[in-house]
Each structure stands twice: as C-alpha cells, then as structure tokens.
Design a protein around this motif. Structure first.
Motif, mmCIF file in Angstrom:
data_model
loop_
_atom_site.group_PDB
_atom_site.id
_atom_site.type_symbol
_atom_site.label_atom_id
_atom_site.label_comp_id
_atom_site.label_asym_id
_atom_site.label_seq_id
_atom_site.Cartn_x
_atom_site.Cartn_y
_atom_site.Cartn_z
ATOM 1 N N ASP A 50 -50.345 -47.643 -53.024
ATOM 2 C CA ASP A 50 -49.201 -47.134 -52.261
ATOM 3 C C ASP A 50 -47.990 -46.881 -53.151
ATOM 4 O O ASP A 50 -47.220 -45.934 -52.907
ATOM 5 N N ARG A 101 -48.507 -43.540 -54.746
ATOM 6 C CA ARG A 101 -48.396 -42.490 -53.730
ATOM 7 C C ARG A 101 -46.940 -42.244 -53.340
ATOM 8 O O ARG A 101 -46.518 -41.093 -53.166
ATOM 9 N N ILE A 141 -54.335 -36.820 -53.193
ATOM 10 C CA ILE A 141 -53.711 -36.648 -51.879
ATOM 11 C C ILE A 141 -54.132 -35.313 -51.265
ATOM 12 O O ILE A 141 -54.412 -35.225 -50.064
ATOM 13 N N CYS A 164 -52.819 -38.528 -58.884
ATOM 14 C CA CYS A 164 -52.621 -39.006 -57.515
ATOM 15 C C CYS A 164 -52.307 -37.850 -56.574
ATOM 16 O O CYS A 164 -52.799 -37.818 -55.436
ATOM 17 N N LEU A 186 -55.219 -45.683 -57.042
ATOM 18 C CA LEU A 186 -54.270 -44.847 -56.301
ATOM 19 C C LEU A 186 -53.649 -45.670 -55.182
ATOM 20 O O LEU A 186 -53.946 -45.499 -53.999
#
Length: 220
Positions: free
Chosen positions: A156, A159, A126, A122, A154
C-alpha cells in the motif's frame, strides 16, 4: 477526461527522479539521448515484441503489453508480463486454467538509490489489475548490468506513492508549469543536463538573491 489526454505511464520514473526533467520532456517536449538512455533503449529492444508470446512450462511470457488505467488516467506499455499457472487468478482466452499476472520491467543499469523504478513497475501493475480485475502482489525489476531481477512487493505504501506522483504530474501538466532548475548530484546522470542548465540557473538565482539582499540593505 478523454483517454487521448491521459499521461504516459513511463513519465512517472522521470517525475520521481526530477520534476523538472519530467516537465521538460512531457510539457515542453524536449529530449536528448545520452549513454544511459541509449543503453535503456537497447535493453528494451530485447523485450519489445508485441506479436511474441513465449511459453515456458507453467509460465506464459508476453512482451510490449499495452496498458491503461482509467482510475489513474495513465497509459503505456509493459516490457514483459508473465502469466503463472496457479489455483486462482485470471482466465486467459485460449488457455486452460487460471493465471497469476506478474509484470517485469527491464532496466539497462543497476538498482537505483531511489524508488523511480519501483513506482514505474507498480503503476504498470495497477493498470494490469484494472484491466484484468485482479490483484497483483509482486513484480520484478530486471537489471542488465547485474543480469539479475529483483522482486518488488507492491504494498500500500508504494501504491500510495504512485497515486501521489501521478497527481503531481497532472498538477504540473494542467498548469503548464516547468519547475526551476536546481543543481543536484544526480544531475550529472540526466540526458537533459545541457538543455536544463542547472548550474547556470543556480548561479543566476544566487546572484539574484545577492542583489535583492543588497537592495534591502542586508549584510553581504
């Protein structure tokens, strides 16, 4: 902050596994190979060729791709980034059409019981999102032991987990603090167990607590 002071993206998997392991490697600059880390290096050799781009129909494959996120202040390499021809996505110089960006991380063993592999993937996504100004919805983890790759969504939650881990990394790094050793079942798989010495440290703390209790007059 100067980009030269950014933390290594790969460290997020160490931090997710054990904060002390991360500090020993990234603060105290200690490292020791074991069979698991050796297997991982051998696996990555198959992926790491920064001058090689492969085309498989509607998929382009680039290896050892440099990554950076100025938002998270991390940098590193992606083992493999696939670019899938699609109706929408990013434009690649010298290529026609639009492409969806998909990171692929290679691991020597099998799927872990925790999320250390997922957060590393992840974090790579990003970085790629920031670099390409796009949104990446999924990536893949390829495991050498099973010779299969697993799709990772991926979302929230993942993240946010990455952001929390990176913040924790910077908190320890800025303080120059290495957490104390705690003996846990997964310590036997750590390449730094002989340097960390969690069993000795845990026994020492037990003795210290016993002596402190005797001084206070508590029951033994």
């Amino acid at each position: 902050m100067d980009p030269d002071d950014y933390l290594l993206l790969s460290g997020i998997q160490h931090f997710a596994f054990c904060t002390r392991q991360w500090a020993l490697i990234h603060i105290e600059q200690l490292w020791k190979e074991n069979v698991l880390t050796f297997g991982g290096r051998q696996m990555h050799r198959n992926a790491d060729d920064p001058f090689f781009t492969e085309s498989r129909g509607d998929v382009l494959i680039s290896r050892s791709v440099p990554l950076v996120s100025h938002a998270l202040k991390i940098y590193g390499l992606a083992d493999v980034v696939e670019y899938h021809l699609s109706d929408s996505g990013v434009v690649i110089p010298g290529r026609e059409g639009c492409w969806t960006v998909v990171p692929v991380e290679y691991k020597a063993g099998k799927r872990k019981p925790d999320d250390r592999d997922e957060v590393q993937l992840c974090a790579q996504a990003i970085c790629l999102e920031e670099m390409y100004r796009t949104r990446i919805e999924y990536g893949y983890l390829y495991y050498g032991k099973t010779r299969r790759r697993t799709e990772v969504t991926l979302d929230d939650e993942l993240r946010n987990r990455v952001a929390e881990l990176v913040a924790g990394m910077y908190a320890l790094y800025d303080a120059g603090t290495t957490p104390p050793a705690v003996l846990l079942p997964h310590c036997k798989n750590c390449s730094l167990i002989d340097l960390c010495m969690p069993a000795i440290s845990s026994r020492r703390r037990s003795v210290d607590r016993y002596l402190a209790a005797r001084v206070r007059g508590d029951d033994a």
